[in-house]
Motif scaffolding. Sequence first.
Motif, PDB file in Angstrom:
ATOM      1  N   ALA A  20       0.822  -1.204   0.000  1.00  0.00           N
ATOM      2  CA  ALA A  20       0.000   0.000   0.000  1.00  0.00           C
ATOM      3  C   ALA A  20       0.856   1.253   0.000  1.00  0.00           C
ATOM      4  O   ALA A  20       0.421   2.305   0.420  1.00  0.00           O
ATOM      5  N   THR A  21       2.078   1.154  -0.482  1.00  0.00           N
ATOM      6  CA  THR A  21       2.968   2.301  -0.567  1.00  0.00           C
ATOM      7  C   THR A  21       2.897   2.876  -1.978  1.00  0.00           C
ATOM      8  O   THR A  21       3.016   2.133  -2.947  1.00  0.00           O
ATOM      9  N   PRO A  22       2.711   4.188  -2.119  1.00  0.00           N
ATOM     10  CA  PRO A  22       2.667   4.754  -3.466  1.00  0.00           C
ATOM     11  C   PRO A  22       4.035   4.669  -4.130  1.00  0.00           C
ATOM     12  O   PRO A  22       5.066   4.797  -3.466  1.00  0.00           O
ATOM     13  N   SER A  23       4.026   4.465  -5.436  1.00  0.00           N
ATOM     14  CA  SER A  23       5.293   4.471  -6.170  1.00  0.00           C
ATOM     15  C   SER A  23       5.794   5.909  -6.280  1.00  0.00           C
ATOM     16  O   SER A  23       5.053   6.865  -6.013  1.00  0.00           O
ATOM     17  N   ASP A  24       7.049   6.065  -6.679  1.00  0.00           N
ATOM     18  CA  ASP A  24       7.596   7.409  -6.863  1.00  0.00           C
ATOM     19  C   ASP A  24       6.804   8.179  -7.915  1.00  0.00           C
ATOM     20  O   ASP A  24       6.563   9.373  -7.761  1.00  0.00           O
ATOM     21  N   ALA A  25       6.388   7.495  -8.987  1.00  0.00           N
ATOM     22  CA  ALA A  25       5.619   8.159 -10.045  1.00  0.00           C
ATOM     23  C   ALA A  25       4.256   8.604  -9.534  1.00  0.00           C
ATOM     24  O   ALA A  25       3.780   9.699  -9.872  1.00  0.00           O
ATOM     25  N   GLU A  26       3.600   7.774  -8.716  1.00  0.00           N
ATOM     26  CA  GLU A  26       2.302   8.139  -8.156  1.00  0.00           C
ATOM     27  C   GLU A  26       2.436   9.332  -7.215  1.00  0.00           C
ATOM     28  O   GLU A  26       1.659  10.286  -7.280  1.00  0.00           O
ATOM     29  N   ARG A  27       3.436   9.267  -6.355  1.00  0.00           N
ATOM     30  CA  ARG A  27       3.679  10.365  -5.411  1.00  0.00           C
ATOM     31  C   ARG A  27       3.976  11.658  -6.182  1.00  0.00           C
ATOM     32  O   ARG A  27       3.458  12.726  -5.853  1.00  0.00           O
ATOM     33  N   ALA A  28       4.799  11.565  -7.227  1.00  0.00           N
ATOM     34  CA  ALA A  28       5.163  12.745  -8.018  1.00  0.00           C
ATOM     35  C   ALA A  28       3.938  13.337  -8.716  1.00  0.00           C
ATOM     36  O   ALA A  28       3.811  14.567  -8.817  1.00  0.00           O
ATOM     37  N   ALA A  29       3.031  12.484  -9.209  1.00  0.00           N
ATOM     38  CA  ALA A  29       1.822  12.975  -9.883  1.00  0.00           C
ATOM     39  C   ALA A  29       0.958  13.778  -8.918  1.00  0.00           C
ATOM     40  O   ALA A  29       0.454  14.853  -9.265  1.00  0.00           O
ATOM     41  N   PRO A  64      -9.227  15.765  -9.453  1.00  0.00           N
ATOM     42  CA  PRO A  64      -7.979  16.064 -10.157  1.00  0.00           C
ATOM     43  C   PRO A  64      -6.798  15.192  -9.703  1.00  0.00           C
ATOM     44  O   PRO A  64      -5.955  14.806 -10.522  1.00  0.00           O
ATOM     45  N   ALA A  65      -6.736  14.855  -8.418  1.00  0.00           N
ATOM     46  CA  ALA A  65      -5.648  14.005  -7.935  1.00  0.00           C
ATOM     47  C   ALA A  65      -5.759  12.587  -8.490  1.00  0.00           C
ATOM     48  O   ALA A  65      -4.750  11.974  -8.882  1.00  0.00           O
ATOM     49  N   LEU A  66      -6.978  12.053  -8.548  1.00  0.00           N
ATOM     50  CA  LEU A  66      -7.179  10.733  -9.139  1.00  0.00           C
ATOM     51  C   LEU A  66      -6.797  10.755 -10.622  1.00  0.00           C
ATOM     52  O   LEU A  66      -6.151   9.830 -11.118  1.00  0.00           O
ATOM     53  N   HIS A  67      -7.191  11.809 -11.329  1.00  0.00           N
ATOM     54  CA  HIS A  67      -6.814  11.957 -12.734  1.00  0.00           C
ATOM     55  C   HIS A  67      -5.296  12.020 -12.881  1.00  0.00           C
ATOM     56  O   HIS A  67      -4.729  11.410 -13.789  1.00  0.00           O
ATOM     57  N   ALA A  68      -4.639  12.761 -12.007  1.00  0.00           N
ATOM     58  CA  ALA A  68      -3.182  12.920 -12.101  1.00  0.00           C
ATOM     59  C   ALA A  68      -2.476  11.574 -12.026  1.00  0.00           C
ATOM     60  O   ALA A  68      -1.577  11.287 -12.829  1.00  0.00           O
ATOM     61  N   VAL A  69      -2.885  10.732 -11.085  1.00  0.00           N
ATOM     62  CA  VAL A  69      -2.263   9.418 -10.941  1.00  0.00           C
ATOM     63  C   VAL A  69      -2.625   8.513 -12.106  1.00  0.00           C
ATOM     64  O   VAL A  69      -1.763   7.877 -12.722  1.00  0.00           O
ATOM     65  N   ASN A  70      -3.914   8.447 -12.443  1.00  0.00           N
ATOM     66  CA  ASN A  70      -4.361   7.574 -13.522  1.00  0.00           C
ATOM     67  C   ASN A  70      -3.704   7.967 -14.852  1.00  0.00           C
ATOM     68  O   ASN A  70      -3.288   7.109 -15.625  1.00  0.00           O
ATOM     69  N   ASP A  71      -3.587   9.274 -15.098  1.00  0.00           N
ATOM     70  CA  ASP A  71      -2.983   9.737 -16.345  1.00  0.00           C
ATOM     71  C   ASP A  71      -1.484   9.461 -16.390  1.00  0.00           C
ATOM     72  O   ASP A  71      -0.943   9.170 -17.446  1.00  0.00           O
ATOM     73  N   VAL A  75       0.284   7.043 -14.495  1.00  0.00           N
ATOM     74  CA  VAL A  75       0.665   5.641 -14.315  1.00  0.00           C
ATOM     75  C   VAL A  75      -0.221   4.677 -15.112  1.00  0.00           C
ATOM     76  O   VAL A  75       0.216   3.599 -15.480  1.00  0.00           O
ATOM     77  N   GLY A  76      -1.462   5.049 -15.344  1.00  0.00           N
ATOM     78  CA  GLY A  76      -2.382   4.198 -16.087  1.00  0.00           C
ATOM     79  C   GLY A  76      -3.427   3.535 -15.218  1.00  0.00           C
ATOM     80  O   GLY A  76      -4.401   2.999 -15.730  1.00  0.00           O
ATOM     81  N   TRP A  77      -3.234   3.580 -13.917  1.00  0.00           N
ATOM     82  CA  TRP A  77      -4.224   3.039 -12.991  1.00  0.00           C
ATOM     83  C   TRP A  77      -3.937   3.600 -11.610  1.00  0.00           C
ATOM     84  O   TRP A  77      -2.891   4.225 -11.393  1.00  0.00           O
ATOM     85  N   ILE A  78      -4.868   3.391 -10.654  1.00  0.00           N
ATOM     86  CA  ILE A  78      -4.749   3.954  -9.309  1.00  0.00           C
ATOM     87  C   ILE A  78      -4.571   2.810  -8.324  1.00  0.00           C
ATOM     88  O   ILE A  78      -5.511   2.059  -8.058  1.00  0.00           O
ATOM     89  N   SER A  79      -3.381   2.684  -7.797  1.00  0.00           N
ATOM     90  CA  SER A  79      -3.098   1.600  -6.840  1.00  0.00           C
ATOM     91  C   SER A  79      -3.650   1.950  -5.461  1.00  0.00           C
ATOM     92  O   SER A  79      -4.012   3.095  -5.188  1.00  0.00           O
ATOM     93  N   GLU A  80      -3.679   0.954  -4.602  1.00  0.00           N
ATOM     94  CA  GLU A  80      -4.122   1.190  -3.224  1.00  0.00           C
ATOM     95  C   GLU A  80      -3.185   2.188  -2.536  1.00  0.00           C
ATOM     96  O   GLU A  80      -3.632   3.044  -1.777  1.00  0.00           O
ATOM     97  N   GLY A  81      -1.892   2.083  -2.807  1.00  0.00           N
ATOM     98  CA  GLY A  81      -0.932   3.020  -2.218  1.00  0.00           C
ATOM     99  C   GLY A  81      -1.171   4.448  -2.670  1.00  0.00           C
ATOM    100  O   GLY A  81      -1.100   5.390  -1.876  1.00  0.00           O
ATOM    101  N   ALA A  82      -1.457   4.625  -3.964  1.00  0.00           N
ATOM    102  CA  ALA A  82      -1.746   5.969  -4.484  1.00  0.00           C
ATOM    103  C   ALA A  82      -3.024   6.505  -3.880  1.00  0.00           C
ATOM    104  O   ALA A  82      -3.103   7.687  -3.506  1.00  0.00           O
ATOM    105  N   GLY A 107       0.975   8.669 -19.049  1.00  0.00           N
ATOM    106  CA  GLY A 107       2.099   9.570 -19.223  1.00  0.00           C
ATOM    107  C   GLY A 107       1.992  10.466 -20.436  1.00  0.00           C
ATOM    108  O   GLY A 107       2.868  11.277 -20.698  1.00  0.00           O
ATOM    109  N   VAL A 108       0.897  10.360 -21.211  1.00  0.00           N
ATOM    110  CA  VAL A 108       0.711  11.147 -22.425  1.00  0.00           C
ATOM    111  C   VAL A 108      -0.675  11.763 -22.386  1.00  0.00           C
ATOM    112  O   VAL A 108      -1.604  11.181 -21.839  1.00  0.00           O
ATOM    113  N   ASP A 109      -0.824  12.943 -22.989  1.00  0.00           N
ATOM    114  CA  ASP A 109      -2.143  13.580 -23.048  1.00  0.00           C
ATOM    115  C   ASP A 109      -3.129  12.695 -23.797  1.00  0.00           C
ATOM    116  O   ASP A 109      -2.742  11.987 -24.729  1.00  0.00           O
TER     117      ASP A 109
END
Length: 201
Positions: free
Chosen positions: A8-17, A59-66, A68-75, A167-169
Amino acid sequence: MDLKYTDATPSDAERAAVDALLGPPQSGWEGAAERSDEDLRWARGGAAAARDRRDQLLPALHAVNDRVGWISEGALDYICRRLTVAPAEAYGVATFYAMFAVRPRPAKVLHVCTDLACAARGSAAVRADLTERLGPAGTPAEGTVWQESPCLGLCERAPAALLLRAGVDPDLRSLAQIQPGGPPGRSLGEFEERGPGGGAP
């Protein structure tokens, strides 16, 4: 629904988003890597500060999903800590919208509209053609998965699809280029190469 995540730890990419949207966490209570001595003495914010940021959930859910491609439990947990939102509420929002995923999926997802305008303009035939060429909805093919989606807001381009690449618009395209009865061998890769409005291969 039984979710079985092992970490349940967010990845670096999720945290950065999330941090790109909200700014870095101001304290350990808000998601900073460690709690400082000051964090252990007192907490900032309170109910008023939490209410002021609740509008950032979507917007935060969109940021992670956009990103990484999905929203993990950690995110999801990290977003909840940053915004002081109950996990059940955030999970309900994340699972309500068809564009979000709470399970791993390929980085590219082709959402095919099934709403009334697209249905009237042939989306059923497009979905049947995609099923024949690539397999049933939800089956990964060519590093992409296609799925049926509710209205994409592209009624004037019906039948429509939205290709999302982590990672892309978002890439708004008409499904004219993959209409049934077209030349054999068309693929999602070819779909990506054509611009809005389709055109002959």
